[in-house]
Design an enzyme around this catalytic site. Structure first.
Site, PDB file in Angstrom:
ATOM      1  N   THR A  39       0.771  -1.347   0.089  1.00 30.87           N
ATOM      2  CA  THR A  39      -0.090   0.198  -0.007  1.00 30.87           C
ATOM      3  C   THR A  39       0.745   1.266  -0.171  1.00 30.87           C
ATOM      4  O   THR A  39       0.379   2.408   0.197  1.00 30.87           O
ATOM      5  CB  THR A  39      -0.979  -0.010   1.281  1.00 30.87           C
ATOM      6  OG1 THR A  39       0.001  -0.322   2.420  1.00 30.87           O
ATOM      7  CG2 THR A  39      -1.931  -1.213   1.252  1.00 30.87           C
ATOM      8  N   LYS A  40       1.974   1.219  -0.119  1.00 33.11           N
ATOM      9  CA  LYS A  40       2.793   2.292   0.033  1.00 33.11           C
ATOM     10  C   LYS A  40       3.022   3.246  -1.376  1.00 33.11           C
ATOM     11  O   LYS A  40       2.509   2.576  -2.279  1.00 33.11           O
ATOM     12  CB  LYS A  40       4.157   1.984   0.845  1.00 33.11           C
ATOM     13  CG  LYS A  40       4.393   1.355   1.983  1.00 33.11           C
ATOM     14  CD  LYS A  40       3.907   2.517   3.231  1.00 33.11           C
ATOM     15  CE  LYS A  40       3.397   2.148   4.440  1.00 33.11           C
ATOM     16  NZ  LYS A  40       4.155   1.168   5.310  1.00 33.11           N
ATOM     17  N   THR A  41       3.985   4.289  -1.047  1.00 34.04           N
ATOM     18  CA  THR A  41       3.602   5.022  -2.580  1.00 34.04           C
ATOM     19  C   THR A  41       4.461   4.297  -3.788  1.00 34.04           C
ATOM     20  O   THR A  41       4.214   4.885  -5.077  1.00 34.04           O
ATOM     21  CB  THR A  41       4.386   6.661  -2.201  1.00 34.04           C
ATOM     22  OG1 THR A  41       5.693   6.309  -1.688  1.00 34.04           O
ATOM     23  CG2 THR A  41       3.661   7.269  -1.122  1.00 34.04           C
TER      24      THR A  41
END
Ligand SMILES: *Cc1c(COP(=O)(O)O)cnc(C)c1O
Length: 391
Positions: free
Chosen positions: A188-190
């Site tokens: 879910t990170k950038t």
């Protein structure tokens, strides 16, 4: 409540055909574990940060990278490490991995980043380091952090899990005087590789130790000096290391994600702009707005209820879910989790800002592939619940 709403996830990775191709090629190449893609990813990551003297060590999670950093600094029993209570448990758990003691610090009401004045008040002769978190993608001022570290004579390990890519005073988070800066490529990170992370440092010795400990404490350095005569099977175990290396499949995905990092950030920035513009009149406190487009990584969009909100946080989350809108909460502060609370005898009143923020905070759907219609649906649902004409 109207039917026909689509389900909107809280976050999904933004994967194009290019990532699929890169992973497929790697699988077909037969080289699955750490290899040419991991080496290229490390090189391209430091190039992206624009600092040639940085070392990058690719690992299989940010948690692994943070652990390698505290290990390389030699932290251990009796040492204290300052950590914000407003974070994911990984920030503090790595301190326990090496037997050191986390000291929890409250956060600032606007950014929810660690309160350095509160941190200063907790420094003792045993304090060896601080692990600040650039929460939601808003950097803690690099200058303030460096000043704090030199005044207190302690090391800084930046938990930059939310902070790629973002600049502060013209430099990327990652390009700083801190001993180590650790990024996350969790799903879910950038930028995402499924599981993955990157430790960045200017300290060549720290980088060497992290590389050795990332792979079982195996060193080939002694042989590399005589590279031409080194048999391929030769190596030495110099420490009981870990299994933290990044696979080449993850690295292949990471390289493509890296090339798209700015495009994805600017998509998230546009979504943030709409949230700011179209939720401004609701009884919600919106996250800090950063004018400089390079000054925010836009990882999360965390809003808080105000005293004027007709509904409480939990009820809003429930009502949004009923309208197809998924949310999350970042974070349940560490001092409210049983392990940290009971082990370190922490009380809600010790962290008034974080305790109050927790009662009010929830994170809206926020991901780079979000469509205008999805953003409208989130805004519409919130207006229906909290707007002037809500009943
Ligand atoms: C996600 C996250 C981590 C852990 O990252 P992993 O790559 O999953 O290990 C650490 N700190 C913060 C603040 C995070 O949000």
């Amino acid at each position: 409540m109207s039917a026909g709403h689509d389900f909107i996830p809280f976050a999904i990775p933004d994967i194009t055909e290019a990532e699929v191709q890169a992973v497929a090629e790697t699988v077909r190449s037969g080289w699955l574990t750490t290899g040419p893609n991991a080496a290229a990813f490390e090189r391209e990551f430091t190039e992206y940060l624009g600092a040639e003297d940085l070392h990058a060590v690719a690992v299989n999670s940010a948690t692994a990278g943070l652990h390698l950093a505290v290990e390389a600094l030699g932290l251990g029993p009796g040492d204290e490490v300052l950590v914000p209570t407003w974070t994911f448990t990984a920030t503090a758990e790595v301190v326990r991995y090496v037997g050191a003691t986390p000291v929890f610090v409250d956060v600032l009401p606007d950014t929810l980043n660690i309160d350095l004045d509160a941190a200063a008040a907790l420094v003792t002769p045993r304090t060896k380091a601080i692990i600040p978190v650039h929460f939601a993608g808003v950097p803690i001022g690099t200058a303030a952090l460096a000043e704090f570290a030199s005044a207190q004579r302690i090391d800084v390990i930046e938990d930059a899990a939310h902070a790629f890519p973002v600049q502060d005073a013209g430099r990327f988070v990652g390009d700083s005087a801190s001993r180590a800066i650790v990024f996350s490529f969790y799903a879910t990170k950038t930028i995402a590789t499924g599981e993955g992370g990157m430790l960045v440092t200017r300290d060549a010795d720290l980088a060497r130790r992290a590389r050795t400990m990332r792979l079982h404490g195996i060193s080939r350095d002694v042989f590399n000096r005589y590279a031409s005569r080194q048999p391929a099977w030769q190596y030495e175990v110099v420490a009981p290391g870990f299994k933290y290396n990044m696979t080449d499949m993850a690295a292949a995905m990471g390289r493509v994600q890296l090339s798209r990092a700015e495009e994805m950030r600017s998509n998230r920035r546009a979504i943030a702009e709409r949230y700011h513009a179209e939720l401004a009149d609701l009884p919600l406190s919106l996250p800090v707005r950063v004018d400089d487009p390079t000054g925010h990584a836009h990882h999360l969009f965390v809003v808080r209820t105000t005293d004027a909100s007709p509904l409480g946080r939990d009820e809003i989350i429930e009502q949004l879910a009923a309208r197809g809108v998924s949310t999350s909460v970042h974070f349940i502060p560490l001092h409210l989790h049983p392990y940290w609370r009971d082990t370190y005898d922490l009380a809600p009143g010790d962290f008034p800002v974080a305790t109050d923020a927790f009662a009010r905070a929830f994170s809206l759907p926020f991901f780079s592939s979000m469509t205008d219609a999805q953003v409208s649906q989130v805004i519409g649902a919130l207006r229906e619940l909290l707007g002037a004409d809500a009943d």
